[in-house]
Write a protein that holds these residues in place. Structure first.
Motif, PDB file in Angstrom:
ATOM      1  N   PRO A 237       0.812  -1.222   0.000  1.00 32.59           N
ATOM      2  CA  PRO A 237       0.000   0.000   0.000  1.00 32.59           C
ATOM      3  C   PRO A 237       0.843   1.270   0.000  1.00 32.59           C
ATOM      4  O   PRO A 237       0.431   2.280  -0.559  1.00 32.59           O
ATOM      5  N   TYR A 241       0.125   4.134  -2.728  1.00 35.01           N
ATOM      6  CA  TYR A 241      -0.310   5.451  -2.238  1.00 35.01           C
ATOM      7  C   TYR A 241       0.406   6.570  -2.985  1.00 35.01           C
ATOM      8  O   TYR A 241      -0.179   7.616  -3.281  1.00 35.01           O
ATOM      9  N   LEU A 244      -1.375   7.411  -6.245  1.00 36.79           N
ATOM     10  CA  LEU A 244      -2.794   7.746  -6.192  1.00 36.79           C
ATOM     11  C   LEU A 244      -3.051   9.059  -6.919  1.00 36.79           C
ATOM     12  O   LEU A 244      -2.365  10.054  -6.679  1.00 36.79           O
ATOM     13  N   LEU A 261      -8.585   4.526  -0.682  1.00 28.35           N
ATOM     14  CA  LEU A 261      -7.767   4.913   0.473  1.00 28.35           C
ATOM     15  C   LEU A 261      -8.111   4.056   1.692  1.00 28.35           C
ATOM     16  O   LEU A 261      -7.219   3.633   2.437  1.00 28.35           O
ATOM     17  N   LEU A 264      -6.567   0.650   1.119  1.00 31.74           N
ATOM     18  CA  LEU A 264      -5.125   0.730   1.342  1.00 31.74           C
ATOM     19  C   LEU A 264      -4.822   0.811   2.835  1.00 31.74           C
ATOM     20  O   LEU A 264      -3.879   0.175   3.333  1.00 31.74           O
ATOM     21  N   LEU A 280      -3.561   7.141   5.698  1.00 32.32           N
ATOM     22  CA  LEU A 280      -4.523   6.752   4.674  1.00 32.32           C
ATOM     23  C   LEU A 280      -5.959   6.952   5.155  1.00 32.32           C
ATOM     24  O   LEU A 280      -6.803   7.478   4.427  1.00 32.32           O
TER      25      LEU A 280
END
Length: 563
Positions: A237, A241, A244, A261, A264, A280
């Motif tokens: 993750p 991230y 994203l 999110l 994740l 997150l």
């Protein structure tokens, strides 16, 4: 100019029915989304129409199958004829690679065990493997050694077959996305409709009724989708991230981003990375993410930070689900911070029954058989009856043709159903529907909707359960004021409140005037406990003096106590 979404019809007796459906999508997207298509995508739509029918059909057959690699010998369809001849124009356009490079994983996926033994005979001998080794054993030993990516003819010079790669799947997926507004639905929607297994409401629309308003929105959706796929494939993750896409002004896409999110964050939490999980969850800015964030803060000992966040959340008028979680969390935090503990409001006591029945068997069925009487039938309805009556009464509001709600012929319900502003955008329409409960016309409205819409897909009406006799019993026995209270609660949080309703309902149509003519019954088998959403409904029924009981069942041949 307004028109309506009519489900396309292609007879399954036509061997090219799937091609008719694919052409329908191309025309639809070309007419409504041409401004969102790149030059190569527009060229694809135009060039497809100029292909021979056999080549069109072969391409669509490949698009509808899984993956991008295909053995030519397995692309055999009677209506297509000679697959090699049909393939030639696709190769000429570059839509099919006739000699793609294959990794060892792809090679193992394409070849059968006997073929792998021939293709990799020298490598098998060099690795000291038996010629009779299983496919798994071959892969486990050879995968780390065979790192080249080369065409099948290089792997296996005497290969009797060809492997080809479809190179336009990404384009076709983008076109499918722009038609459906999601990648969850696929070409099977057409077939199910043609088989009569699915029927959909026909909804008027305007030129603004489409899933995406800019190409950037399509790109953002695809980026979020690929990140989710990579998360499911096991990527970290923390790495995902960083890729994203930024927050979108499109509220629908913003909701999808927040959901990713949250996913994740949950994976980061599972892997023990509490700091990343907190980041997150904080970025997700959703009710569920906030509760998870609070639980992580509590677990890592950040009690003051958790208390401040929980207090802020409580003061911001949270929904019932979040309020319930905060009511449990805050007293714990207050105790840990040596603060005065504000006691939570106690849950109201519910009527409790205990039954000992022969079993084990389906616990709901056992209670139905035990309690049902000719003049007081018990029906298994769970989450279907009240939501079904709501869906029938409010059908016109739910299927109101607002921009962004419907944009293709296969909607079970509006695309914005669970968005925060769903009810607000339709408040006047819902008020008009609920007004029928005040003037007494609701019964006829519900009956008329049942007759007119029976079998059409709906997010609230589960037709196999909500049949006409059940509807009639409910309309006779459940007071209008009770229905209105339940429907208003549903509208308060459609996603959360549509679940947690009691399993059974007992009707007493001949009860004397002034006495309850129905009773809802939640059933709990041995060891089963009330869930949070069930507790919230029970508390609601208590506040509105609606008859409900919880029936705890134990089996006659078991000493296990009830919950």
């Amino acid at each position: 100019m307004n028109s309506a979404f009519a489900t396309p019809t292609a007879s399954l007796d036509d061997p090219f029915y799937y091609l008719t459906n694919f052409r329908f999508v191309l025309v639809w997207v070309g007419e409504r989304h041409a401004d969102l298509l790149a030059a190569d995508e527009l060229a694809f739509v135009e060039q497809f129409e100029s292909l021979p029918q056999s080549s069109q059909a072969l391409l669509v057959r490949m698009v509808m199958r899984k993956g991008e690699l295909f053995r030519l010998s397995k692309l055999s369809y009677a209506e297509v004829g000679d697959s090699a001849a049909a393939m030639a124009p696709l190769i000429a356009l570059g839509w099919v690679d006739s000699d793609p490079a294959l990794s060892v994983d792809e090679l193992f996926n394409q070849l059968r065990l006997a073929e792998l033994r021939q293709a990799l005979a020298a490598d098998i001998r060099a690795a000291g493997l038996s010629a009779s080794s299983a496919k798994t054993a071959l892969y486990d030993t050879l995968a780390g050694r065979l790192t080249q990516t080369v065409p099948l003819q290089t792997w296996w010079p005497n290969a009797p077959d060809r492997v080809v790669r479809l190179t336009v799947m990404e384009t076709c997926d983008r076109l499918r996305l722009m038609f459906f507004g999601n990648l969850r639905q696929d070409w099977a929607e057409f077939v199910l409709t043609e088989l009569g297994m699915q029927r959909f409401e026909v909804v008027p629309f305007t030129p603004h009724s489409r899933a995406f308003q800019s190409r950037q929105e399509v790109d953002t959706y695809l980026a979020l989708h690929r990140l989710r796929q990579r998360l499911d494939a096991g990527e970290l993750p923390a790495d995902l991230y960083l890729e994203l896409p930024p927050a979108s002004d499109n509220r629908w896409l913003a909701t999808r981003r927040a959901r990713l999110l949250l996913q994740l964050g949950r994976e980061a939490e599972r892997s023990g990375d509490s700091a990343l999980a907190l980041t997150l969850y904080g970025d997700a800015e959703s009710s569920e993410a906030r509760i998870r964030q609070l639980r992580v803060l509590e677990r890592v000992g950040e009690h003051q930070a958790a208390f401040e966040l929980a207090t802020q959340a409580l003061n911001s008028s949270p929904n019932e689900t979040e309020h319930q979680a905060l009511a449990r969390l805050l007293p714990r935090l207050q105790r840990r911070l040596k603060m005065p503990v504000v006691p939570s409001e106690p849950e109201p006591a519910h009527e409790r029954w205990e039954l000992t029945l022969p079993g084990p068997q389906s616990v709901e069925r056992a209670v139905v058989q035990s309690l049902s009487e000719p003049q007081a039938p018990v029906c298994y309805v769970e989450n279907s009856l009240l939501t079904g009556l709501f869906g029938l009464l409010c059908w016109s509001a739910i299927f109101a043709p607002l921009p962004g709600a419907f944009f293709h012929p296969f909607h079970n319900g509006p695309a914005d159903l669970y968005r925060d502003d769903f009810v607000a955008r339709r408040r006047h329409a819902f008020d008009a529907c609920l007004g029928c409960l005040e003037d007494g016309s609701y019964r006829e409205v519900i009956r008329a909707t049942w007759r007119e819409k029976q079998g059409l897909a709906s997010p609230f009406v589960h037709w196999p359960i909500v049949d006409e006799p059940l509807v009639e019993l409910a309309l006779k026995c459940i007071p209008a004021e009770h229905l209105r209270a339940c429907f208003e609660r549903l509208l308060g949080d459609l996603k959360a409140n549509r679940a947690g309703l009691p399993d059974l309902i007992q009707f007493m149509p001949d009860a004397p005037a002034g006495e309850p003519r129905y009773r809802m019954i939640e059933v709990k088998g041995p060891g089963d406990r009330l869930q949070d959403n069930q507790r919230r409904w029970l508390a609601f029924f208590h506040r509105h003096e609606m008859p409900v009981a919880v029936c705890y069942v134990r089996w006659a041949d078991s000493a296990e106590p009830t919950s």
